[in-house]
Design a protein around this motif. Structure first.
Motif, PDB file in Angstrom:
ATOM      1  N   TYR A 201       7.529   9.829   1.772  1.00  0.00           N
ATOM      2  CA  TYR A 201       6.709   9.814   0.562  1.00  0.00           C
ATOM      3  C   TYR A 201       7.540  10.237  -0.648  1.00  0.00           C
ATOM      4  O   TYR A 201       8.627  10.824  -0.507  1.00  0.00           O
ATOM      5  CB  TYR A 201       5.507  10.759   0.718  1.00  0.00           C
ATOM      6  CG  TYR A 201       5.908  12.222   0.843  1.00  0.00           C
ATOM      7  CD1 TYR A 201       6.031  13.042  -0.272  1.00  0.00           C
ATOM      8  CD2 TYR A 201       6.193  12.773   2.092  1.00  0.00           C
ATOM      9  CE1 TYR A 201       6.411  14.366  -0.146  1.00  0.00           C
ATOM     10  CE2 TYR A 201       6.577  14.092   2.227  1.00  0.00           C
ATOM     11  CZ  TYR A 201       6.683  14.895   1.094  1.00  0.00           C
ATOM     12  OH  TYR A 201       7.076  16.201   1.210  1.00  0.00           O
ATOM     13  N   ALA A 204       5.294  12.842  -7.586  1.00  0.00           N
ATOM     14  CA  ALA A 204       5.250  12.548  -9.019  1.00  0.00           C
ATOM     15  C   ALA A 204       4.469  13.634  -9.749  1.00  0.00           C
ATOM     16  O   ALA A 204       3.564  14.250  -9.182  1.00  0.00           O
ATOM     17  CB  ALA A 204       4.600  11.193  -9.264  1.00  0.00           C
ATOM     18  N   ILE A 222       1.458   5.547 -15.479  1.00  0.00           N
ATOM     19  CA  ILE A 222       0.671   5.364 -14.256  1.00  0.00           C
ATOM     20  C   ILE A 222       0.986   4.012 -13.625  1.00  0.00           C
ATOM     21  O   ILE A 222       1.105   3.884 -12.391  1.00  0.00           O
ATOM     22  CB  ILE A 222      -0.832   5.487 -14.551  1.00  0.00           C
ATOM     23  CG1 ILE A 222      -1.177   6.932 -14.953  1.00  0.00           C
ATOM     24  CG2 ILE A 222      -1.656   5.053 -13.350  1.00  0.00           C
ATOM     25  CD1 ILE A 222      -0.973   7.954 -13.861  1.00  0.00           C
ATOM     26  N   LEU A 225       4.121   4.302 -11.642  1.00  0.00           N
ATOM     27  CA  LEU A 225       3.908   4.995 -10.367  1.00  0.00           C
ATOM     28  C   LEU A 225       3.176   4.109  -9.370  1.00  0.00           C
ATOM     29  O   LEU A 225       3.508   4.099  -8.174  1.00  0.00           O
ATOM     30  CB  LEU A 225       3.118   6.288 -10.605  1.00  0.00           C
ATOM     31  CG  LEU A 225       3.798   7.371 -11.440  1.00  0.00           C
ATOM     32  CD1 LEU A 225       2.892   8.589 -11.568  1.00  0.00           C
ATOM     33  CD2 LEU A 225       5.146   7.767 -10.849  1.00  0.00           C
ATOM     34  N   ARG A 226       2.186   3.374  -9.828  1.00  0.00           N
ATOM     35  CA  ARG A 226       1.442   2.498  -8.913  1.00  0.00           C
ATOM     36  C   ARG A 226       2.355   1.410  -8.355  1.00  0.00           C
ATOM     37  O   ARG A 226       2.231   1.028  -7.178  1.00  0.00           O
ATOM     38  CB  ARG A 226       0.243   1.890  -9.633  1.00  0.00           C
ATOM     39  CG  ARG A 226      -0.839   2.906  -9.986  1.00  0.00           C
ATOM     40  CD  ARG A 226      -1.996   2.256 -10.713  1.00  0.00           C
ATOM     41  NE  ARG A 226      -2.722   1.354  -9.812  1.00  0.00           N
ATOM     42  CZ  ARG A 226      -3.547   0.402 -10.240  1.00  0.00           C
ATOM     43  NH1 ARG A 226      -3.711   0.199 -11.547  1.00  0.00           N
ATOM     44  NH2 ARG A 226      -4.179  -0.356  -9.370  1.00  0.00           N
ATOM     45  N   ARG A 228       5.581   1.759  -7.778  1.00  0.00           N
ATOM     46  CA  ARG A 228       6.393   2.423  -6.765  1.00  0.00           C
ATOM     47  C   ARG A 228       5.582   2.667  -5.491  1.00  0.00           C
ATOM     48  O   ARG A 228       6.100   2.600  -4.384  1.00  0.00           O
ATOM     49  CB  ARG A 228       6.914   3.779  -7.292  1.00  0.00           C
ATOM     50  CG  ARG A 228       7.668   3.746  -8.608  1.00  0.00           C
ATOM     51  CD  ARG A 228       9.036   3.115  -8.538  1.00  0.00           C
ATOM     52  NE  ARG A 228       9.044   1.679  -8.630  1.00  0.00           N
ATOM     53  CZ  ARG A 228       8.774   0.984  -9.745  1.00  0.00           C
ATOM     54  NH1 ARG A 228       8.426   1.585 -10.864  1.00  0.00           N
ATOM     55  NH2 ARG A 228       8.854  -0.330  -9.749  1.00  0.00           N
ATOM     56  N   ALA A 229       4.298   2.976  -5.674  1.00  0.00           N
ATOM     57  CA  ALA A 229       3.435   3.281  -4.521  1.00  0.00           C
ATOM     58  C   ALA A 229       3.196   2.066  -3.639  1.00  0.00           C
ATOM     59  O   ALA A 229       2.758   2.219  -2.487  1.00  0.00           O
ATOM     60  CB  ALA A 229       2.105   3.840  -5.006  1.00  0.00           C
ATOM     61  N   VAL A 234       3.005   7.668  -3.065  1.00  0.00           N
ATOM     62  CA  VAL A 234       3.360   8.560  -4.163  1.00  0.00           C
ATOM     63  C   VAL A 234       2.302   9.648  -4.254  1.00  0.00           C
ATOM     64  O   VAL A 234       1.131   9.372  -4.541  1.00  0.00           O
ATOM     65  CB  VAL A 234       3.466   7.801  -5.503  1.00  0.00           C
ATOM     66  CG1 VAL A 234       3.711   8.781  -6.651  1.00  0.00           C
ATOM     67  CG2 VAL A 234       4.588   6.764  -5.443  1.00  0.00           C
ATOM     68  N   LEU A 236       0.655  12.666  -6.097  1.00  0.00           N
ATOM     69  CA  LEU A 236       0.541  13.101  -7.492  1.00  0.00           C
ATOM     70  C   LEU A 236      -0.368  14.321  -7.591  1.00  0.00           C
ATOM     71  O   LEU A 236      -1.589  14.188  -7.602  1.00  0.00           O
ATOM     72  CB  LEU A 236      -0.027  11.956  -8.349  1.00  0.00           C
ATOM     73  CG  LEU A 236      -0.293  12.267  -9.827  1.00  0.00           C
ATOM     74  CD1 LEU A 236       1.003  12.633 -10.556  1.00  0.00           C
ATOM     75  CD2 LEU A 236      -0.986  11.091 -10.514  1.00  0.00           C
ATOM     76  N   LEU A 253      -6.209   5.056 -11.645  1.00  0.00           N
ATOM     77  CA  LEU A 253      -5.308   5.891 -10.838  1.00  0.00           C
ATOM     78  C   LEU A 253      -5.275   5.464  -9.369  1.00  0.00           C
ATOM     79  O   LEU A 253      -4.622   6.117  -8.559  1.00  0.00           O
ATOM     80  CB  LEU A 253      -5.737   7.356 -10.918  1.00  0.00           C
ATOM     81  CG  LEU A 253      -5.699   8.011 -12.303  1.00  0.00           C
ATOM     82  CD1 LEU A 253      -6.287   9.417 -12.238  1.00  0.00           C
ATOM     83  CD2 LEU A 253      -4.296   8.046 -12.856  1.00  0.00           C
ATOM     84  N   LEU A 256      -2.576   5.742  -5.845  1.00  0.00           N
ATOM     85  CA  LEU A 256      -1.784   6.973  -5.808  1.00  0.00           C
ATOM     86  C   LEU A 256      -2.498   8.003  -4.937  1.00  0.00           C
ATOM     87  O   LEU A 256      -3.732   8.051  -4.901  1.00  0.00           O
ATOM     88  CB  LEU A 256      -1.590   7.537  -7.217  1.00  0.00           C
ATOM     89  CG  LEU A 256      -0.932   6.604  -8.231  1.00  0.00           C
ATOM     90  CD1 LEU A 256      -0.935   7.239  -9.625  1.00  0.00           C
ATOM     91  CD2 LEU A 256       0.491   6.256  -7.814  1.00  0.00           C
ATOM     92  N   MET A 258      -3.652  11.215  -4.953  1.00  0.00           N
ATOM     93  CA  MET A 258      -3.923  12.297  -5.898  1.00  0.00           C
ATOM     94  C   MET A 258      -4.380  13.549  -5.149  1.00  0.00           C
ATOM     95  O   MET A 258      -5.256  13.470  -4.277  1.00  0.00           O
ATOM     96  CB  MET A 258      -4.975  11.861  -6.909  1.00  0.00           C
ATOM     97  CG  MET A 258      -4.494  10.791  -7.865  1.00  0.00           C
ATOM     98  SD  MET A 258      -5.833  10.207  -8.917  1.00  0.00           S
ATOM     99  CE  MET A 258      -6.866   9.355  -7.730  1.00  0.00           C
TER     100      MET A 258
END
Length: 361
Positions: A201, A204, A222, A225-226, A228-229, A234, A236, A253, A256, A258
């Protein structure tokens, strides 16, 4: 002679940086510390828990000041700290980093005629549109002791005519990370609680005002990051300001992992097990290096240029890393001792550290 040091903190990264320095102060005869929390980061889960986890002395005063514009917050802190300094009559005020609490602490001390020591002096991104940059520059020019973490920071200060009182000491976050690694972790560990497997994993963080206060900037970060996910989960830890901004701007979001914000020890365990770090934070860029994890900084500039030059970090606008090497400037974990020794010399107190025993340690 006993000298009184007043330490002003307000943001979670400052609590972590203050931990090794506070420990070194307790080992130094002739120095007493009074800890003041401005309240800039006020959520108990993100503030009081940090003090407990890091075994920091409880703040002698918590000013409870947060919210409002940069100017309004700084002004209220300045007024409150004026009274704090009058009550405690410190011989020196210590401030960390580049927050509104840093600026207010340095201004209040300077106006009261109390010398200021700035930990993390000399950092520059050469972008005055960033509030943090204004804070850094002003605080450095108010300080009598400027504790620079790197040669680049020393050179930045020299370009501004600041050479007296400047000392390159290494990075207190290196001290803090080493200290936290030696602390016992809760059971079950954070990876087990989150059902995470090491090396599968990324981590972030997003919290800077430049990211969260602008809809387009937040959506871009965001979105990065999405993307990359799609290849790697990822994780967060979601800052309350980021959560609120995403809801306000309608930023999606999903995709991710979270989680609630973590305490400092759990965050270190999470970093130790990850494969990559994505962040708009200054401090996390270095922490990624301390764990030897590649980092992508979700900004267009960084104050920690040596992480870029050494190939452990890159800006998100850059396609690839430079050749990788070690960073010698950050030191080996003795920055806090060097800082406290220099303060003792400056205040002309006995500079021979004592050995703490029992509860003192």
């Amino acid at each position: 002679m006993t000298a009184r040091l007043l330490t002003v903190v307000g943001a979670r990264p400052q609590f972590v940086k203050a931990m090794p320095v506070s420990r070194a102060i307790r080992r130094m005869p002739g120095l007493d510390e009074v800890m003041v929390h401005t309240g800039q980061h006020h959520d108990s889960a993100l503030s009081a828990a940090f003090f407990a986890a890091l075994d920091l002395p409880a703040p002698a005063e918590n000013l409870g000041i947060h919210g409002g514009s940069h100017g309004e917050m700084t002004g209220r802190m300045l007024a409150a700290l004026d009274g704090v300094i009058a009550r405690h009559a410190p011989d020196l005020v210590i401030v960390y980093g580049d927050t509104n609490s840093t600026l207010a602490g340095a201004l209040a001390a300077a106006k009261a005629g109390v010398p200021v020591a700035h930990v993390e002096a000399g950092l520059r991104v050469f972008d005055r549109s960033m509030p943090e940059e204004t804070n850094r520059v002003v605080v450095d020019h108010l300080s009598r002791l400027l504790f620079a973490p790197t040669r680049t920071a020393v050179a930045n200060l020299a370009r501004e005519g600041l050479v007296e009182g400047v000392l390159q000491v290494g990075d207190v976050m290196q001290d803090a990370v080493l200290a936290m690694a030696a602390m016992p972790q809760s059971e079950p560990g954070v990876l087990q609680r989150l059902s995470l497997v090491p090396d599968t994993y990324a981590v972030a963080t997003l919290h800077r005002a430049a990211t969260t206060d602008d809809a387009a900037n937040l959506a871009a970060a965001i979105g990065y990051l999405r993307a990359r996910a799609a290849a790697l989960p990822v994780v967060l830890p979601l800052h309350p300001r980021t959560r609120a901004a995403a809801a306000r701007f309608g930023v999606d979001l999903s995709g991710l992992m979270m989680i609630e914000p973590l305490g400092p020890l759990d965050m270190q365990r999470l970093l130790a097990g990850c494969t990559a770090v994505f962040t708009d934070s200054g401090g996390l860029q270095k922490e990624a290096y301390f764990h030897r994890k590649p980092c992508v900084t979700l900004r267009d500039s960084t104050e920690w240029t040596e992480t870029i030059e050494a190939g452990w970090n890159r800006l998100w606008t850059v396609a690839d890393y430079r050749p990788r090497r070690e960073i010698s400037d950050y030191g080996t974990g003795d920055a806090a001792e060097r800082i406290v020794q220099a303060i003792a010399r400056f205040l002309a107190v006995d500079a021979a550290p004592r050995v703490l025993t029992g509860a003192e340690a």
